[in-house]
Every structure is written in structure tokens, then in C-alpha cells.
Design a protein around this motif. Structure first.
Motif, PDB file in Angstrom:
ATOM      1  N   GLY A 193       0.817  -1.213   0.000  1.00  6.70           N
ATOM      2  CA  GLY A 193       0.000   0.000   0.000  1.00  6.70           C
ATOM      3  C   GLY A 193       0.851   1.264   0.000  1.00  6.70           C
ATOM      4  O   GLY A 193       0.555   2.221  -0.732  1.00  6.70           O
ATOM      5  N   GLN A 194       1.917   1.269   0.800  1.00  2.08           N
ATOM      6  CA  GLN A 194       2.711   2.493   0.887  1.00  2.08           C
ATOM      7  C   GLN A 194       3.513   2.751  -0.378  1.00  2.08           C
ATOM      8  O   GLN A 194       3.619   3.897  -0.823  1.00  2.08           O
ATOM      9  N   VAL A 195       4.070   1.713  -1.017  1.00  2.00           N
ATOM     10  CA  VAL A 195       4.824   1.953  -2.239  1.00  2.00           C
ATOM     11  C   VAL A 195       3.893   2.274  -3.401  1.00  2.00           C
ATOM     12  O   VAL A 195       4.232   3.056  -4.301  1.00  2.00           O
ATOM     13  N   THR A 196       2.680   1.692  -3.394  1.00  2.00           N
ATOM     14  CA  THR A 196       1.701   2.018  -4.435  1.00  2.00           C
ATOM     15  C   THR A 196       1.259   3.464  -4.314  1.00  2.00           C
ATOM     16  O   THR A 196       1.187   4.197  -5.320  1.00  2.00           O
ATOM     17  N   ALA A 197       0.971   3.906  -3.097  1.00  2.00           N
ATOM     18  CA  ALA A 197       0.580   5.302  -2.872  1.00  2.00           C
ATOM     19  C   ALA A 197       1.719   6.239  -3.267  1.00  2.00           C
ATOM     20  O   ALA A 197       1.479   7.292  -3.885  1.00  2.00           O
ATOM     21  N   SER A 198       2.940   5.868  -2.921  1.00  2.23           N
ATOM     22  CA  SER A 198       4.101   6.694  -3.279  1.00  2.23           C
ATOM     23  C   SER A 198       4.250   6.807  -4.787  1.00  2.23           C
ATOM     24  O   SER A 198       4.535   7.884  -5.324  1.00  2.23           O
ATOM     25  N   ALA A 199       4.043   5.685  -5.490  1.00  2.00           N
ATOM     26  CA  ALA A 199       4.171   5.703  -6.953  1.00  2.00           C
ATOM     27  C   ALA A 199       3.111   6.587  -7.590  1.00  2.00           C
ATOM     28  O   ALA A 199       3.392   7.306  -8.561  1.00  2.00           O
ATOM     29  N   LEU A 200       1.889   6.562  -7.069  1.00  2.30           N
ATOM     30  CA  LEU A 200       0.805   7.380  -7.626  1.00  2.30           C
ATOM     31  C   LEU A 200       1.107   8.868  -7.520  1.00  2.30           C
ATOM     32  O   LEU A 200       0.661   9.661  -8.354  1.00  2.30           O
ATOM     33  N   VAL A 201       1.883   9.258  -6.496  1.00  2.90           N
ATOM     34  CA  VAL A 201       2.243  10.671  -6.318  1.00  2.90           C
ATOM     35  C   VAL A 201       3.506  11.009  -7.104  1.00  2.90           C
ATOM     36  O   VAL A 201       3.579  12.039  -7.792  1.00  2.90           O
ATOM     37  N   LEU A 202       4.512  10.146  -7.017  1.00  2.00           N
ATOM     38  CA  LEU A 202       5.831  10.484  -7.554  1.00  2.00           C
ATOM     39  C   LEU A 202       5.933  10.346  -9.067  1.00  2.00           C
ATOM     40  O   LEU A 202       6.688  11.089  -9.704  1.00  2.00           O
ATOM     41  N   MET A 203       5.218   9.389  -9.659  1.00  6.63           N
ATOM     42  CA  MET A 203       5.337   9.203 -11.102  1.00  6.63           C
ATOM     43  C   MET A 203       4.946  10.466 -11.873  1.00  6.63           C
ATOM     44  O   MET A 203       5.735  10.966 -12.686  1.00  6.63           O
ATOM     45  N   PRO A 204       3.749  11.044 -11.648  1.00  6.91           N
ATOM     46  CA  PRO A 204       3.426  12.288 -12.375  1.00  6.91           C
ATOM     47  C   PRO A 204       4.304  13.460 -11.968  1.00  6.91           C
ATOM     48  O   PRO A 204       4.615  14.323 -12.792  1.00  6.91           O
ATOM     49  N   LEU A 205       4.743  13.499 -10.698  1.00  9.63           N
ATOM     50  CA  LEU A 205       5.610  14.589 -10.245  1.00  9.63           C
ATOM     51  C   LEU A 205       6.958  14.550 -10.962  1.00  9.63           C
ATOM     52  O   LEU A 205       7.459  15.582 -11.438  1.00  9.63           O
ATOM     53  N   ALA A 206       7.545  13.364 -11.071  1.00  4.20           N
ATOM     54  CA  ALA A 206       8.834  13.226 -11.746  1.00  4.20           C
ATOM     55  C   ALA A 206       8.710  13.538 -13.238  1.00  4.20           C
ATOM     56  O   ALA A 206       9.585  14.191 -13.819  1.00  4.20           O
ATOM     57  N   LEU A 207       7.620  13.093 -13.842  1.00  4.62           N
ATOM     58  CA  LEU A 207       7.413  13.356 -15.266  1.00  4.62           C
ATOM     59  C   LEU A 207       7.264  14.848 -15.529  1.00  4.62           C
ATOM     60  O   LEU A 207       7.753  15.377 -16.536  1.00  4.62           O
ATOM     61  N   GLY A 208       6.583  15.557 -14.616  1.00  2.00           N
ATOM     62  CA  GLY A 208       6.347  16.976 -14.811  1.00  2.00           C
ATOM     63  C   GLY A 208       7.536  17.854 -14.472  1.00  2.00           C
ATOM     64  O   GLY A 208       7.734  18.903 -15.087  1.00  2.00           O
ATOM     65  N   VAL A 209       8.352  17.428 -13.496  1.00  2.00           N
ATOM     66  CA  VAL A 209       9.452  18.272 -13.021  1.00  2.00           C
ATOM     67  C   VAL A 209      10.753  17.978 -13.768  1.00  2.00           C
ATOM     68  O   VAL A 209      11.418  18.888 -14.276  1.00  2.00           O
ATOM     69  N   GLU A 210      11.141  16.726 -13.859  1.00  2.00           N
ATOM     70  CA  GLU A 210      12.459  16.400 -14.406  1.00  2.00           C
ATOM     71  C   GLU A 210      12.438  16.044 -15.899  1.00  2.00           C
ATOM     72  O   GLU A 210      13.453  16.224 -16.576  1.00  2.00           O
ATOM     73  N   ARG A 211      11.349  15.513 -16.414  1.00  2.00           N
ATOM     74  CA  ARG A 211      11.208  15.231 -17.843  1.00  2.00           C
ATOM     75  C   ARG A 211      12.452  14.526 -18.403  1.00  2.00           C
ATOM     76  O   ARG A 211      13.153  15.034 -19.267  1.00  2.00           O
ATOM     77  N   PHE A 212      12.695  13.354 -17.845  1.00  2.00           N
ATOM     78  CA  PHE A 212      13.943  12.663 -18.162  1.00  2.00           C
ATOM     79  C   PHE A 212      14.073  12.316 -19.647  1.00  2.00           C
ATOM     80  O   PHE A 212      15.183  12.136 -20.145  1.00  2.00           O
ATOM     81  N   TRP A 213      12.946  12.214 -20.367  1.00  2.00           N
ATOM     82  CA  TRP A 213      13.021  11.855 -21.782  1.00  2.00           C
ATOM     83  C   TRP A 213      13.656  12.963 -22.637  1.00  2.00           C
ATOM     84  O   TRP A 213      14.047  12.720 -23.781  1.00  2.00           O
ATOM     85  N   GLN A 214      13.746  14.193 -22.094  1.00  2.00           N
ATOM     86  CA  GLN A 214      14.362  15.287 -22.832  1.00  2.00           C
ATOM     87  C   GLN A 214      15.884  15.286 -22.709  1.00  2.00           C
ATOM     88  O   GLN A 214      16.558  16.039 -23.401  1.00  2.00           O
ATOM     89  N   SER A 215      16.409  14.461 -21.813  1.00  2.00           N
ATOM     90  CA  SER A 215      17.854  14.338 -21.632  1.00  2.00           C
ATOM     91  C   SER A 215      18.362  13.132 -22.425  1.00  2.00           C
ATOM     92  O   SER A 215      17.571  12.317 -22.908  1.00  2.00           O
ATOM     93  N   PRO A 216      19.664  12.999 -22.582  1.00  2.00           N
ATOM     94  CA  PRO A 216      20.202  11.812 -23.246  1.00  2.00           C
ATOM     95  C   PRO A 216      19.718  10.530 -22.572  1.00  2.00           C
ATOM     96  O   PRO A 216      19.644  10.456 -21.341  1.00  2.00           O
ATOM     97  N   TRP A 217      19.372   9.547 -23.382  1.00  2.00           N
ATOM     98  CA  TRP A 217      18.824   8.299 -22.844  1.00  2.00           C
ATOM     99  C   TRP A 217      19.868   7.584 -21.987  1.00  2.00           C
ATOM    100  O   TRP A 217      21.001   7.388 -22.411  1.00  2.00           O
ATOM    101  N   PRO A 218      19.483   7.208 -20.747  1.00  2.00           N
ATOM    102  CA  PRO A 218      20.452   6.546 -19.858  1.00  2.00           C
ATOM    103  C   PRO A 218      20.952   5.233 -20.445  1.00  2.00           C
ATOM    104  O   PRO A 218      20.260   4.561 -21.217  1.00  2.00           O
TER     105      PRO A 218
END
Length: 319
Positions: A193-218
Motif C-alpha cells: 500500500g505504501q509503495v503504491t501510494a508513493s508511486a501514484l504521487v511520484l510518477m506524475p511529479l517526476a514526469l512533470g518536473v524532471e522530464r527525463f526523456w528530454q535528456s540523453p537516454w540513460p
């Protein structure tokens, strides 16, 4: 909540060693991934993949996640304290300081936990021995931070403070997590439950803030580190943690905090070519001494040895 103190057998020691390697490895995996990914992206992938793995495990066991809104509110609160804040703070700190040093600072979690539990609960007061252990441990932290500032590495000091803030968040999570027992929530369900709740918050936050796809692919090494971080150092580690908690008790489980820096430091030295300075190792020594004082085993061993020798002398005097 009274701590259980049980004698550990070979299986419990093996689980403890395995858990220390998995959690020590998390600092190594973050140290690899942070070279190409932002901290929010690393943490979002970590909890997201771990949530998928734990949800699949629950389905394979024929169980279902509860739908109670109150329980999910607790999951989100626990996810904030136990995953979102500490994972993000530690990952950000590791962008500046070595993974070994981060693991040493993270070893202060039991000290913070004792203080928070003393202030917020009625059944876990600080004893004299534990207060001494907290004081010794924090002395080691102050020594390390003071050395960083004196050396003019303020960025390292701020990064170290971020890791300490993550340890403090873990402490609040430990106290808050006690309520899951009263809610009748099994450990595996609580972890999922706690990791699922964390993922629901962090996934859109990371996509909106860091936008890793705009950087060189790891590269492959980064993706391997992220997947290992999620599946081994998070999902599998949670399963071992709860099994060990049931078999050995919370007091024995504290010993893992002493072992985590060892595996993190060795991995950092062997693979990442990191080096710790003598003042950091001295700080680790003080933290380890403080943890031993909290655990109480050295004092019990000394009393046992003194009692045995005294008994032998008394029996010798009779003869």
C-alpha cells in the motif's frame, strides 16, 4: 509497543546479512543511477516498479488490496514519510556525497526513532542507556558535519543534512507505522500500500518536473541499477524485513543498521572508486558505538562476564 528480544539462529543471521546487503546496495544503485537520472525520476521508478512487483505477489497469493478510504489515507501518509521524502532526500544528497557516507548518515535512523518515539508515544521512553547511545551517535554526526564545513565543502554539508533529514523522516514513519497493527493490516499489504501510494504521487511529479526523456537516454548500467534498486533493495528487502521482524523481533532487527554501511562502503570502493576520509570513518565508529549502547548487548555481556567471574571466585574461595 514492547520490543521483542529473541535469540537468533543461523537462518535469522542469514536473513539479517541478506537484508543489510540489499539495503546497503540501495546506496550503491542510487550512486550509479544519479549520474544520468534526476533524484525524483530514480525514486519514482524505484517505488513504481516495486509496487508492480508487490501487487503481482499479492495476486499470486490469492489476496486483494483493501479499498477502505481510511486505510488508503494511512498508506499515503506512510508513503510520504517512509518512501517519498527519505528516498528523494537521500537520492539528492548522493548527487553530491559518496554512497558510503550517505549510508553512514542513514545509520542515525535508530537515534531519531528513539527521540521521536519518546516525544510522541507513552510506551517507549528513553532509558539512560539509550539516551547515552543517542548522545554518542549524534556526536559522531556533528563531528563529521563540522569537519565538512571546516574544510570549506558547504555543498557536501547541505547534502549530508538532506540525508539526515531522510533519516528523520524514517523515524517518523516508524512511529506512524505502528497504527497498521491496530488497523488489522498485514505487513505485506502495508508494504504494498505504501509503495503504491508513493508511486501514484511520484510518477506524475517526476514526469512533470524532471522530464527525463528530454535528456540523453540513460545507459544499460543506469537501467540495471534502477531495476535492481526497485526489485531487490525495495520489494525483496521489504519481504525479508517483515519476515525477520516476525522471527527475530525489533531489537535484533536494529543490528541491520550496523551492517548496512559496511556493504555500502565496500560496494562504493570496489565499483564506484569512492574513498572515505578518516574523519568519516571516525564518525562511523561513534555511530556504531552509539547503536551498540542502544542495543544493550555489550552491557549485558559485561554483566554476564562479571557475574560468571565473581561466581568462579566465590566457589574457589569455598574450596
Amino acid at each position: 509497543m514492547k520490543m521483542i528480544d529473541r535469540i537468533m539462529g543461523p537462518m535469522e543471521w542469514a536473513l539479517l546479512l541478506g537484508l543489510s546487503i540489499l539495503w546497503g546496495g540501495s546506496f550503491f544503485f542510487v550512486g550509479v543511477a544519479v549520474a544520468e537520472l534526476g533524484p525524483l525520476t530514480i525514486v519514482a521508478l524505484r517505488v513504481g516498479l516495486a509496487a508492480v512487483a508487490l501487487n503481482v505477489l499479492i495476486l499470486l497469493r490469492g489476496q486483494r488490496m483493501p479499498l477502505d478510504p481510511g486505510l488508503w489515507a494511512a498508506f499515503f501518509a506512510m508513503g510520504l514519510l517512509n518512501n517519498m521524502l527519505p528516498f528523494s532526500l537521500i537520492a539528492w544528497g548522493q548527487g553530491v556525497i559518496a554512497s558510503g557516507l550517505a549510508s553512514i548518515l542513514n545509520a542515525t535512523t535508530p537515534f531519531f526513532t528513539l527521540v521521536v518515539a519518546h516525544l510522541l508515544t507513552r510506551d517507549e521512553p528513553l532509558s539512560a542507556g539509550r539516551l547515552l547511545g543517542v548522545a554518542i551517535g549524534f556526536a559522531g554526526v556533528v563531528y563529521m558535519l563540522g569537519s565538512e564545513v571546516h574544510a570549506g565543502t558547504e555543498s557536501h554539508a547541505w547534502a549530508a543534512l538532506a540525508v539526515l533529514a531522510g533519516a528523520l523522516s524514517y523515524a517518523f514513519a516508524g512511529v506512524f507505522g505502528r497504527r497498521f497493527r491496530t488497523l488489522g493490516c498485514p505487513p505485506l499489504i502495508a508494504a504494498c500500500g505504501q509503495v503504491t501510494a508513493s508511486a501514484l504521487v511520484l510518477m506524475p511529479l517526476a514526469l512533470g518536473v524532471e522530464r527525463f526523456w528530454q535528456s540523453p537516454w540513460p545507459g544499460l548500467a543506469t537501467w540495471t541499477a534502477v531495476v535492481s534498486l526497485a526489485l531487490f533493495s525495495t520489494a525483496l528487502a521489504y519481504l525479508i524485513y517483515f519476515r525477520l521482524l516476525e522471527r527475530a523481533g525489533a531489537t535484533n532487527l536494529l543490528l541491520v543498521t550496523l551492517l548496512i554501511p559496511a556493504s555500502a562502503i565496500l560496494l562504493g570502493m570496489w565499483v564506484l572508486d569512492e574513498r572515505l576520509e578518516w574523519r568519516q570513518l571516525a564518525g562511523l565508529g561513534l555511530i556504531g558505538l552509539g547503536l551498540l549502547a542502544i542495543d544493550g548487548r555489550p552491557w549485558r555481556w559485561c554483566r554476564s562476564v562479571a557475574w560468571t567471574r565473581g561466581k568462579a571466585r566465590r566457589e574457589g574461595a569455598r574450596h
